[in-house]
Design a protein around this motif. Structure first.
Motif, short mmCIF file in Angstrom:
data_model
loop_
_atom_site.label_atom_id
_atom_site.label_comp_id
_atom_site.label_asym_id
_atom_site.label_seq_id
_atom_site.Cartn_x
_atom_site.Cartn_y
_atom_site.Cartn_z
N GLY A 233 12.80 29.47 -49.16
CA GLY A 233 14.19 29.09 -49.02
C GLY A 233 15.08 30.18 -49.58
N GLY A 234 16.13 30.55 -48.85
CA GLY A 234 17.04 31.57 -49.32
C GLY A 234 16.46 32.98 -49.33
N LEU A 235 15.45 33.23 -48.52
CA LEU A 235 14.79 34.55 -48.54
C LEU A 235 15.66 35.66 -47.96
CD1 LEU A 235 11.08 33.76 -47.57
CD2 LEU A 235 12.10 33.96 -49.83
N ALA A 236 16.74 35.30 -47.27
CA ALA A 236 17.62 36.34 -46.72
C ALA A 236 18.29 37.16 -47.83
CB ALA A 236 18.69 35.70 -45.83
N THR A 237 18.38 36.60 -49.03
CA THR A 237 19.00 37.34 -50.15
C THR A 237 18.10 38.45 -50.67
OG1 THR A 237 20.29 35.38 -50.76
CG2 THR A 237 20.03 37.09 -52.44
N PRO A 238 16.86 38.17 -51.07
CA PRO A 238 16.00 39.27 -51.55
C PRO A 238 15.39 40.10 -50.43
CG PRO A 238 14.80 37.21 -51.68
CD PRO A 238 16.19 36.86 -51.23
N MET A 239 15.33 39.57 -49.20
CA MET A 239 14.64 40.26 -48.09
C MET A 239 15.54 40.31 -46.85
SD MET A 239 10.95 38.34 -48.55
CE MET A 239 10.04 39.45 -47.47
N PRO A 240 16.68 41.00 -46.91
CA PRO A 240 17.62 40.98 -45.76
C PRO A 240 17.06 41.62 -44.49
CG PRO A 240 18.28 42.61 -47.40
CD PRO A 240 17.18 41.81 -48.02
N ASN A 241 16.34 42.72 -44.62
CA ASN A 241 15.79 43.38 -43.43
C ASN A 241 14.70 42.52 -42.79
OD1 ASN A 241 17.48 45.57 -43.89
ND2 ASN A 241 15.97 46.61 -45.17
N PHE A 242 13.89 41.90 -43.64
CA PHE A 242 12.88 40.97 -43.13
C PHE A 242 13.55 39.82 -42.39
CE2 PHE A 242 10.63 36.96 -43.80
CZ PHE A 242 9.37 37.24 -43.31
N ALA A 243 14.63 39.28 -42.94
CA ALA A 243 15.33 38.16 -42.30
C ALA A 243 15.90 38.57 -40.95
CB ALA A 243 16.45 37.66 -43.22
N ALA A 244 16.39 39.82 -40.83
CA ALA A 244 16.97 40.28 -39.56
C ALA A 244 15.90 40.37 -38.48
CB ALA A 244 17.64 41.64 -39.77
#
Length: 381
Positions: A233-244
């Motif tokens: 949950g909320g992984l876009a914060t520590p892993m933005p490129n992964f989330a993209a």
């Protein structure tokens, strides 16, 4: 394929690896035995057509060409023999229960091979063996097609609905494979150029999109040693490129325009709509449900606040992971933006199959709601 996959899952899999490997082995072994019997039946019936003293062969084009002269009842038995064997391999409902366990317990690399490559052996077999064995009698053929299409539609909707209640990401992707491969079989057995072309292309698309999704889950598993949705949950914060990249792959899988999934699903629906509007309508429900479970999964894992302390320090993608995922994203955009390069490769084989198994398609008079009466339908190009 069966023996190596059994050991890859059984030796290097998760906690329930032996259960998953044995179930996978038993199901696919049953399919292999049925296929062996179908091959022998095909050969012995072909041998009866040879002059006395002549030596037969197991040459596939020769056997399938000879099968066109078999009695209709024999062709029906041969069709169902190959069909059941291949339906287990796809897998289609209700032969799918081995797949979730195998994909969930298998290590990441094996899950990618299984979902991205091996499942396509079933759909390829439908094209190579099952379609040429369809009976020539239109009434018998229609009954068979309706049964197969019904199973395909059930696979599409059932697989998508079950995805909505899954708690494990790998298990969710396994059921999504059941749903998406239902589109492939639906397009194949629509017996239209658009449906067949879309079914073939969607096999490639599924390997790209679902293979990339399993790699993405594998990246998370390597960092946290779990694939439970509740652990993220909320992984876009520590892993933005992964989330993209994860977002692009998810949109690819659910059929977003300009990405590969849209081209395959649209072409399948186009070819199916020509035959039956009801089939296309039910299949469209699977696309809606697919968007629901994929976007909901993305929302729960990437957005919101970070739910576990261990997730705050997760590193973003490294060079090796970029090198694996970026080419898959590039191919997804390539197929979505310029699919002609792929359709050009499969156009003539598709036309040859349709002319063999559904010659009436090219004899129909053109109308506003049906494809043009031409050997090169513009939709295929």
């Amino acid at each position: 394929m069966l023996v190596p996959m059994y050991f890859l899952i059984g030796v290097w899999g998760g906690e329930r690896r032996l259960y998953a490997a044995i179930k996978f082995f038993l199901y696919t072994l049953a399919g292999s035995i049925i296929m062996l019997l179908a091959i022998l039946a095909l050969y012995f019936n072909y041998e009866k057509t040879l002059p006395q003293g002549a030596i037969g062969a197991f040459d596939i084009p020769t056997l399938l060409a000879a099968a066109q002269q078999f009695p209709e009842q024999v062709k029906i038995w041969l069709f169902w023999g190959f069909f059941f064997a291949l339906a287990i391999k796809v897998p289609m409902f209700p032969f799918h229960t081995w797949l979730p366990g195998a994909l969930t317990e298998a290590p990441t690399a094996v899950s990618v091979i299984l979902a991205g490559v091996i499942l396509k052996m079933g759909t390829y077999g439908f094209l190579r063996f099952s379609l040429p064995l369809l009976p020539a009698d239109t009434t018998l053929r229609a009954k068979i097609i309706h049964i197969v299409v019904a199973l395909s539609l059930i696979s599409i909707i059932y697989g998508a609905v079950v995805c909505l209640i899954q708690k494990d990401m790998k298990r969710l992707l396994a059921y999504s494979s059941v749903s998406q491969l239902g589109f492939c079989t639906l397009g194949i057995f629509a017996l239209t150029p658009q449906g067949l072309a879309g079914g073939v292309l969607q096999q490639i698309n599924h390997g790209i999109s679902t293979g990339a999704l399993f790699l993405i889950v594998g990246i998370l598993y390597a960092r946290r040693r779990t694939s439970l949705i509740s652990e993220f949950g909320g992984l876009a914060t520590p892993m933005p490129n992964f989330a993209a990249i994860y977002l692009i792959v998810s949109l690819s899988s659910l059929g977003m325009p300009l990405l590969n999934g849209f081209i395959g699903e649209f072409t399948i629906l186009q070819g199916t709509f020509v035959v039956s509007k009801a089939w296309a309508a039910w299949a469209s429900l699977g696309i809606v449900l697919g968007a629901a479970y994929l976007l909901w999964l993305y929302q729960r894992t990437m957005f919101g606040s970070i739910t576990h302390e261990a997730n705050k320090a997760l590193p973003d993608l490294n060079f090796r992971e970029y090198a694996v995922l970026v080419p898959l994203v590039a191919v997804a955009f390539w197929i979505g933006i310029y699919p002609k390069a792929f359709f050009a490769l499969i156009e003539k084989p598709v036309q040859r199959i349709v002319q063999q198994v559904n010659p009436a398609f090219y004899q129909q008079a053109p109308s506003p709601s049906s494809p043009s009466n031409t050997s090169h339908p513009p939709e295929v190009r």
